[in-house]
Enzyme design. Structure first.
Site, PDB file in Angstrom:
ATOM      1  CE  LYS A  55      -3.568  -2.446   2.230  1.00  0.00           C
ATOM      2  NZ  LYS A  55      -4.571  -2.688   3.125  1.00  0.00           N
ATOM      3  CD  GLN A  99      -3.496  -4.758   6.968  1.00  0.00           C
ATOM      4  OE1 GLN A  99      -3.652  -3.276   5.838  1.00  0.00           O
ATOM      5  NE2 GLN A  99      -4.098  -5.527   5.967  1.00  0.00           N
ATOM      6  CG  ASP A 122     -10.403  -0.299   4.867  1.00  0.00           C
ATOM      7  OD1 ASP A 122      -9.987  -0.254   3.956  1.00  0.00           O
ATOM      8  OD2 ASP A 122      -9.736  -0.671   5.683  1.00  0.00           O
TER       9      ASP A 122
END
Ligand code: NDP
Length: 292
Positions: A55, A99, A122
């Site tokens: 990422k 995460q 997200d």
């Protein structure tokens, strides 16, 4: 064998990333800022470390700022919440990604719900879930967005299609269903209690499988010519004691009947980070009131 088309997720993800890089450059010249993504990693989970590294690299490659905040596995919930709070208040940070999985002693729901909804790249915050279902501008979860982009790569209008989504999780199945409804599909959401799932799937012009059961969808479940999007990522025993990745769809069988199908790997997987980058740009625009 029908003349099916393999949907190339790697190539389409590269196009999405190129679009992000162009938009980042445009924002910098028009508004004088670079969007930035902060990723929080708690603990040493090897798969999570790889995801976070990828990422970060892809964020930088698209011209954006990238920050990694690493905490030890024994960090307290209060310490994780304090970092999220600091990032919420930092104007240079447009996107925050914590995460998952988090260590057991940290309440993941509490942490995710602490992220400012406008920085929630997200798209898991209940405020963003609500915005998605009422049709407001919002940050949409990445894997579902990627799945719909892949379907639209072979059928630019999905309107009127019978779509069957297998799986109803908050991170994949439900947001995919919301997005397909927005695309004017007639949407059926199948799950573990669905009766006669095979005949439900057989009625679908578009199937999105997000179950977590290796090769569950068989060739004789699929309507000839249907679009099949396989979200599943399952590790199964392969040759010579190695593991291999398979999806939730029995690929060879389904490819014989489908009009178009995504492979695993190389289908939905590469789309997730590309859509995360897209969300970071969108978050920056939402925060600054930039349209389009
Ligand atoms: P979850 O385990 O959270 O949800 C699975 C869903 O499948 C549930 O809704 C469950 O139903 C349903 N289900 C389970 N068994 C059956 C069955 N026999 N028949 C019909 N439905 C069933 O999984 P996720 O949504 O998180 O992930 C799904 C898959 O997608 C996994 O393989 C995961 O690895 C993959 N994935 C891939 C990503 C990517 O980047 N490509 C990102 C995220 C996930 P019920 O609600 O009734 O229990």
């Amino acid at each position: 064998m029908t003349n099916h088309r393999v949907i190339d997720g790697k190539a389409i993800a590269a196009e999405v990333r190129e679009g992000v890089a162009r938009e980042v450059a445009r924002l910098e010249s028009a508004y004088g800022f670079r969007p930035g993504l902060a990723v929080v990693l708690v603990g040493e989970d090897p798969a999570s470390k790889v995801y976070v590294k990828n990422k970060g690299e892809q964020t930088k490659a698209s011209g954006m700022n990238s920050w990694e905040h690493k905490l030890p596995a024994e960090a307290s919930e209060a310490e994780v919440l304090a970092i999220v709070d600091k990032l919420n208040r930092d104007p240079a940070v447009n996107g925050i990604l914590v995460q998952l999985p988090l260590p057991k002693h940290v309440n993941a729901e509490k942490v995710l719900n602490t992220i400012d909804p406008d920085k929630d790249v997200d798209g898991f915050h209940p405020v963003n879930v609500g915005r998605l279902w009422v049709g407001e501008r919002t940050l949409v979860p990445c894997t579902p967005t990627g799945s719909v982009i892949l379907a639209k790569s072979v059928a630019p209008s999905l309107a009127g299609m019978n779509a069957v989504v297998i799986g109803r999780s908050n991170i994949v199945g439900k947001p995919v269903a919301a997005l397909l409804l927005r695309e004017n599909c007639t949407v059926t959401v199948a799950h573990s209690r669905t009766r006669n799932i095979q005949s439900v799937v057989k009625g679908a012009d578009l199937v999105v499988a997000a179950v977590g059961i290796p090769e569950m969808v068989r060739g004789d479940w699929v309507k000839p010519g249907a679009i099949v999007i396989d979200v599943g990522i399952n590790r199964v025993p392969g040759e010579a004691g190695k593991t291999k990745l398979v999806g939730d769809v029995a690929y060879d069988e389904c490819a014989r009947v489908a009009g178009a199908i995504t492979p695993v790997p190389g289908g939905v997987g590469p789309m997730t980070i590309a859509c995360l980058l897209q969300n970071t740009v969108e978050a920056a625009k939402i925060q600054r009131g930039i349209k389009g």
